[in-house]
Design a protein around this motif. Structure first.
Motif, PDB file in Angstrom:
ATOM      1  N   LEU A   1       0.771  -1.201   0.137  1.00  0.00           N
ATOM      2  CA  LEU A   1      -0.204  -0.179   0.140  1.00  0.00           C
ATOM      3  C   LEU A   1       0.864   1.328  -0.001  1.00  0.00           C
ATOM      4  O   LEU A   1       1.797   1.462   0.853  1.00  0.00           O
ATOM      5  N   VAL A   2       0.642   2.026  -0.728  1.00  0.00           N
ATOM      6  CA  VAL A   2       1.400   3.414  -0.837  1.00  0.00           C
ATOM      7  C   VAL A   2       0.307   4.648  -0.774  1.00  0.00           C
ATOM      8  O   VAL A   2      -0.440   4.902  -1.784  1.00  0.00           O
TER       9      VAL A   2
ATOM     10  N   GLY B   1       7.497  11.343  -3.332  1.00  0.00           N
ATOM     11  CA  GLY B   1       7.922  10.747  -4.657  1.00  0.00           C
ATOM     12  C   GLY B   1       6.916   9.900  -5.449  1.00  0.00           C
ATOM     13  O   GLY B   1       7.095   9.397  -6.529  1.00  0.00           O
ATOM     14  N   LEU B   2       5.621   9.915  -4.986  1.00  0.00           N
ATOM     15  CA  LEU B   2       4.630   9.661  -5.765  1.00  0.00           C
ATOM     16  C   LEU B   2       3.600  10.624  -6.554  1.00  0.00           C
ATOM     17  O   LEU B   2       3.418  11.703  -5.914  1.00  0.00           O
ATOM     18  N   GLU B   3       3.859  10.470  -7.834  1.00  0.00           N
ATOM     19  CA  GLU B   3       3.105  11.718  -8.658  1.00  0.00           C
ATOM     20  C   GLU B   3       1.982  11.116  -9.459  1.00  0.00           C
ATOM     21  O   GLU B   3       2.116  10.215 -10.256  1.00  0.00           O
TER      22      GLU B   3
ATOM     23  N   ILE C   1       1.001   6.926 -13.247  1.00  0.00           N
ATOM     24  CA  ILE C   1       1.880   7.373 -11.988  1.00  0.00           C
ATOM     25  C   ILE C   1       3.202   7.392 -12.090  1.00  0.00           C
ATOM     26  O   ILE C   1       3.651   6.680 -12.890  1.00  0.00           O
ATOM     27  N   SER C   2       3.936   8.193 -11.552  1.00  0.00           N
ATOM     28  CA  SER C   2       5.394   8.279 -11.192  1.00  0.00           C
ATOM     29  C   SER C   2       5.756   7.902  -9.679  1.00  0.00           C
ATOM     30  O   SER C   2       5.148   8.174  -8.810  1.00  0.00           O
ATOM     31  N   LEU C   3       6.761   6.891  -9.641  1.00  0.00           N
ATOM     32  CA  LEU C   3       7.185   6.406  -8.223  1.00  0.00           C
ATOM     33  C   LEU C   3       8.910   6.646  -8.395  1.00  0.00           C
ATOM     34  O   LEU C   3       9.475   5.844  -9.115  1.00  0.00           O
TER      35      LEU C   3
END
Length: 291
Positions: A3-4, A10-12, A32-34
């Motif tokens: 789960l994020v 850092g999550l976009e 999404i970008s991690l």
């Protein structure tokens, strides 16, 4: 599987992804970008290495839900087609009186009811036998129902003419959903390959046995070293049951590790040999790429 939380550094979210031009906010899929995302161990779901297992556990019931919704959408589309054809005139008579439209309505009714009955039967089988033992039947409805819905919706669009591909009616969005579900949760080709492979096995095909036999003892030893002890015992038990089935072993090994493995096998003695092979392959195939 982890789960994020959305506020994690850092999550976009880069963008919402349209499907056939339709957006599905706020519940649709996003790109999404991690980047350098870190989360605590407590965010791990179940245990390391079990992501595929978790995903498969929910995909069976999830596919039932997809099919239920698609059958409902197909029913609405057939209804819209009949209402539209009963209210429009072409070539001097109602569209509903045109032979091709009558045929389309008849085919749609047959196909919807066939898909509904198959889905109902698979739901019953899951209730009785559980998700894992109904993989072939679940694959069948996942291959059949989205294609059926897309076909029925396409007929309804044709009867609506230009209005059918506009946003004035629900048909264009419905088609986008149905067509997408021929890819989501596994494309048609994968499900059909699985169904065909198991059908061939019923009549002497060697697919299952060949796949099982290609895993050598060297592979097995390396796999057992990768996983935790509990999983290792289960994998070993499945391997032995798949290899020997109902063969009786009079004496258990005397060493402690041998006894534990022997007991793991004995706990599976009631399982059919072919079922043990499938369960073994399901567990080890994701691990083979890591060897």
């Amino acid at each position: 599987m982890v789960l994020v939380p959305m506020e994690t550094p850092g999550l976009e979210i880069i963008r919402n992804l349209p499907t056939f031009g339709f957006m599905d906010e706020p519940f649709g899929h996003c790109e999404i970008s991690l980047k350098n995302v870190r989360i605590p161990v407590s965010n791990l779901i179940h245990k390391i290495g079990s992501g595929f297992e978790i995903a498969q556990a929910r995909l069976g019931p999830g596919r039932i839900h997809h099919c239920m919704r698609l059958i409902g959408v197909a029913e609405r589309s057939l209804e819209a087609m009949c209402i539209r054809s009963n209210s429009r005139v072409a070539f001097g008579k109602m569209i509903s009186q045109q032979g091709t439209v009558e045929r389309d309505a008849a085919l749609s009714r047959c196909e919807i009811d066939q898909a509904r009955l198959l889905t109902l039967e698979v739901a019953r089988l899951i209730d009785v036998y559980g998700n894992k033992k109904c993989r072939t039947e679940i694959a069948m409805i996942k291959a059949v129902v989205p294609k059926m819905a897309a076909t029925v919706i396409d007929r309804a669009i044709q009867v609506h003419g230009g209005g059918g591909v506009s946003s004035d009616f629900m048909l264009a969005r419905a088609y986008a959903m149905a067509r997408s579900l021929r890819i989501a949760d596994g494309p048609d080709e994968v499900h059909l390959m699985s169904i065909g492979k198991r059908e061939m096995e019923k009549h002497g095909g060697q697919g299952l046995h060949h796949d099982f036999q290609t895993i050598s003892s060297k592979h097995l030893i390396r796999i057992l070293k990768q996983v935790d002890p509990t999983d290792a015992l289960q994998i070993y038990g499945l391997y032995k049951q798949g290899s020997q089935g109902d063969t009786n072993v009079a004496n258990a090994p005397t060493d402690q590790e041998g006894q534990m493995r022997w007991q793991a096998w004995q706990r599976l003695k009631g399982m059919k040999k072919e079922d043990a092979m499938r369960a073994f392959l399901d567990k080890v195939k994701p691990l083979l790429s890591k060897l």
